[in-house]
Design an enzyme around this catalytic site. Structure first.
Site, PDB file in Angstrom:
ATOM      1  CB  SER A  14      -0.871   0.045   1.259  1.00 51.23           C
ATOM      2  OG  SER A  14      -1.823  -0.964   1.223  1.00 51.23           O
ATOM      3  CG  HIS A  72      -2.935  -1.112  -3.728  1.00 54.62           C
ATOM      4  ND1 HIS A  72      -3.624   0.051  -3.486  1.00 54.62           N
ATOM      5  CD2 HIS A  72      -2.639  -1.642  -2.517  1.00 54.62           C
ATOM      6  CE1 HIS A  72      -3.730   0.222  -2.182  1.00 54.62           C
ATOM      7  NE2 HIS A  72      -3.136  -0.787  -1.577  1.00 54.62           N
ATOM      8  CD  GLU A  95      -4.976   2.382  -6.427  1.00 48.06           C
ATOM      9  OE1 GLU A  95      -5.432   3.531  -6.423  1.00 48.06           O
ATOM     10  OE2 GLU A  95      -4.208   1.975  -5.534  1.00 48.06           O
ATOM     11  CG  ASN A 107      -4.263   4.224   0.196  1.00 48.51           C
ATOM     12  OD1 ASN A 107      -5.450   4.253   0.506  1.00 48.51           O
ATOM     13  ND2 ASN A 107      -3.535   3.127   0.303  1.00 48.51           N
TER      14      ASN A 107
HETATM   15  N1  LIG Z   1      -4.911  -4.629   5.145  1.00 44.13           N
HETATM   16  C1  LIG Z   1      -5.306  -3.850   4.150  1.00 44.13           C
HETATM   17  O1  LIG Z   1      -6.390  -3.212   4.191  1.00 44.13           O
HETATM   18  C2  LIG Z   1      -4.468  -3.753   2.897  1.00 44.13           C
HETATM   19  C3  LIG Z   1      -5.037  -3.216   1.731  1.00 44.13           C
HETATM   20  C4  LIG Z   1      -4.263  -3.171   0.554  1.00 44.13           C
HETATM   21  C5  LIG Z   1      -2.956  -3.632   0.580  1.00 44.13           C
HETATM   22  N2  LIG Z   1      -2.422  -4.136   1.744  1.00 44.13           N
HETATM   23  C6  LIG Z   1      -1.049  -4.641   1.708  1.00 44.13           C
HETATM   24  O2  LIG Z   1      -1.091  -6.057   1.607  1.00 44.13           O
HETATM   25  C7  LIG Z   1       0.051  -6.627   2.247  1.00 44.13           C
HETATM   26  C8  LIG Z   1      -0.418  -7.662   3.251  1.00 44.13           C
HETATM   27  O3  LIG Z   1      -1.220  -7.039   4.222  1.00 44.13           O
HETATM   28  P1  LIG Z   1      -2.242  -7.876   5.124  1.00 44.13           P
HETATM   29  O4  LIG Z   1      -3.146  -6.867   5.741  1.00 44.13           O
HETATM   30  O5  LIG Z   1      -2.789  -9.012   4.347  1.00 44.13           O
HETATM   31  O6  LIG Z   1      -1.249  -8.441   6.232  1.00 44.13           O
HETATM   32  P2  LIG Z   1      -1.425  -9.757   7.147  1.00 44.13           P
HETATM   33  O7  LIG Z   1      -0.536  -9.543   8.304  1.00 44.13           O
HETATM   34  O8  LIG Z   1      -2.871 -10.074   7.368  1.00 44.13           O
HETATM   35  O9  LIG Z   1      -0.856 -10.936   6.239  1.00 44.13           O
HETATM   36  C9  LIG Z   1       0.503 -11.083   5.938  1.00 44.13           C
HETATM   37  C10 LIG Z   1       0.757 -12.572   5.793  1.00 44.13           C
HETATM   38  O10 LIG Z   1       2.060 -12.752   5.240  1.00 44.13           O
HETATM   39  C11 LIG Z   1       2.664 -13.851   5.890  1.00 44.13           C
HETATM   40  N3  LIG Z   1       4.111 -13.685   5.745  1.00 44.13           N
HETATM   41  C12 LIG Z   1       4.905 -12.793   6.362  1.00 44.13           C
HETATM   42  N4  LIG Z   1       6.181 -12.938   5.921  1.00 44.13           N
HETATM   43  C13 LIG Z   1       6.158 -13.924   4.999  1.00 44.13           C
HETATM   44  C14 LIG Z   1       7.141 -14.535   4.175  1.00 44.13           C
HETATM   45  N5  LIG Z   1       8.414 -14.123   4.209  1.00 44.13           N
HETATM   46  N6  LIG Z   1       6.757 -15.524   3.332  1.00 44.13           N
HETATM   47  C15 LIG Z   1       5.490 -15.918   3.298  1.00 44.13           C
HETATM   48  N7  LIG Z   1       4.492 -15.383   4.056  1.00 44.13           N
HETATM   49  C16 LIG Z   1       4.845 -14.406   4.886  1.00 44.13           C
HETATM   50  C17 LIG Z   1       2.172 -13.821   7.316  1.00 44.13           C
HETATM   51  O11 LIG Z   1       2.229 -15.106   7.908  1.00 44.13           O
HETATM   52  C18 LIG Z   1       0.716 -13.342   7.118  1.00 44.13           C
HETATM   53  O12 LIG Z   1      -0.184 -14.429   6.983  1.00 44.13           O
HETATM   54  C19 LIG Z   1       0.838  -5.471   2.825  1.00 44.13           C
HETATM   55  O13 LIG Z   1       1.841  -5.106   1.915  1.00 44.13           O
HETATM   56  C20 LIG Z   1      -0.209  -4.351   2.935  1.00 44.13           C
HETATM   57  O14 LIG Z   1       0.344  -3.057   2.829  1.00 44.13           O
HETATM   58  C21 LIG Z   1      -3.147  -4.227   2.894  1.00 44.13           C
END
Ligand SMILES: NC(=O)c1ccc[n+]([C@@H]2O[C@H](COP(=O)([O-])OP(=O)(O)OC[C@H]3O[C@@H](n4cnc5c(N)ncnc54)[C@H](O)[C@@H]3O)[C@@H](O)[C@H]2O)c1
Length: 297
Positions: free
Chosen positions: A127, A148, A160, A198
């Site tokens: 993000s 995204h 996106e 964003n």
């Molecule tokens: N939460 C939101 O609303 C949102 C929206 C758009 C984008 N994002 C982006 O998406 C990404 C993930 O966010 P999220 O909210 O799903 O986080 P999250 O913490 O729910 O999930 C992350 C997952 O990645 C796994 N993980 C961590 N390191 C790892 C590795 N080296 N290899 C494999 N798996 C690994 C973890 O076990 C976890 O299950 C981030 O970059 C975030 O910025 C989040």
């Protein structure tokens, strides 16, 4: 350039949704997690979500019970869960959705660059980080995009698609077609902070907080104004509590550091104070409002 097999790294909040919409779009999907427990949790969420969706389709008369059961079975069969990175080797597209930490993402893409076939496209769901930095670390900056998605991925209709100066046009087009095949409206954007959504949304939340901090209006009135005056589903301060004050602050800190002269990127004093006090929004029970679960007090 045809994408058939997709790897998704991280099966958390965003990753499990990306795995699901890709499978629904007809792609073969490898859902990768380093941790077996996290993988099982993610796959369980997908199964729950597929069943719920199938049930809704039956209720609406779009599917019979048998068709719904078959749809769940065939969609689930498209997904292969794995904790072995070697299973990503022959993917045509690998989408990264791990925790928001640039150094960890860069090191992961360095590893993937060595492992995954040369023709594969890499994408990050970040993000807030510059796509070009991860693209450089991957060793294949011409085959790298941002994809995204929005939370919850199964319901939100936008993706996106972000290109850097080095992204090849056919790579960008293939990534865009993938997003559309996942059922999303795909918008194109350059590698700029916050992309489209964003970049507009976070400064809007900041302005609402600054209004509150100045005492121009109460939080309830600021939220009511935008909800009923603009037809938004919720006001900006409620939205900040939903996003998380820590997440909002982290995004702003990165932007302010990299773009100190951009007047839209400001950090309100109350945001810093609340984060310091552990008031991170809905998830901790207090941010700009007090919360009990999903209900504002
Ligand atoms: N939460 C939101 O609303 C949102 C929206 C758009 C984008 N994002 C982006 O998406 C990404 C993930 O966010 P999220 O909210 O799903 O986080 P999250 O913490 O729910 O999930 C992350 C997952 O990645 C796994 N993980 C961590 N390191 C790892 C590795 N080296 N290899 C494999 N798996 C690994 C973890 O076990 C976890 O299950 C981030 O970059 C975030 O910025 C989040």
């Amino acid at each position: 350039m045809q994408i058939k097999k997709v790897g998704v790294i991280g099966c958390g909040l965003m990753g499990h949704g990306i795995v699901q919409v890709a499978a629904q779009g007809g792609f073969q999907v490898v859902a990768f997690e380093a941790d077996a427990g996290a993988l099982q949790k993610g796959l369980g969420r997908i199964e729950g979500s597929l069943s719920k969706l199938a049930g809704k389709n039956v209720e609406k008369g779009k599917m019979t019970e048998d068709q719904a059961a078959e749809w769940v079975r065939t969609t689930r069969a498209q997904i292969h869960g794995s904790t072995d990175m070697a299973d990503l080797k022959d993917c045509d597209l690998v989408v990264e959705a791990i925790i928001e930490n640039l150094e960890i993402k860069k090191s992961l893409f360095g590893e993937l660059g060595q492992l995954v076939k040369d023709s594969a496209i890499f994408a990050s769901n970040t993000s807030s980080f510059p796509i070009r930095e991860m693209a450089q670390a991957s060793g294949r900056p011409d085959r790298f995009v941002g994809l995204h998605f929005f939370n919850p991925v199964q319901l939100m209709r936008l993706v996106e698609v972000v290109r850097t100066d080095k992204t090849q046009p056919e790579v960008f087009d293939a990534a865009r077609r993938f997003g559309e095949a996942c059922g999303k409206t795909a918008v194109a954007c350059k590698d700029t902070p916050g992309f489209v959504v964003n970049r507009l949304l976070v400064p809007y939340m900041v302005q609402a907080i600054l209004m509150l901090d100045r005492g121009d209006a109460s939080k309830e009135d600021i939220d009511a104004a935008m909800q009923f005056g603009c037809g938004y589903p919720m006001g900006p301060l409620t939205l900040t509590d939903y996003v998380g004050l820590d997440t909002t602050l982290a995004i702003l800190e990165g932007w302010v550091e990299n773009y100190p002269d951009e007047p839209a990127f400001k950090i309100p004093a109350s945001l810093r104070e609340k984060v310091r006090a552990g008031k991170l929004g809905r998830k901790t029970g207090e941010g700009y409002y007090k919360w009990e679960g999903d209900k504002k007090q």
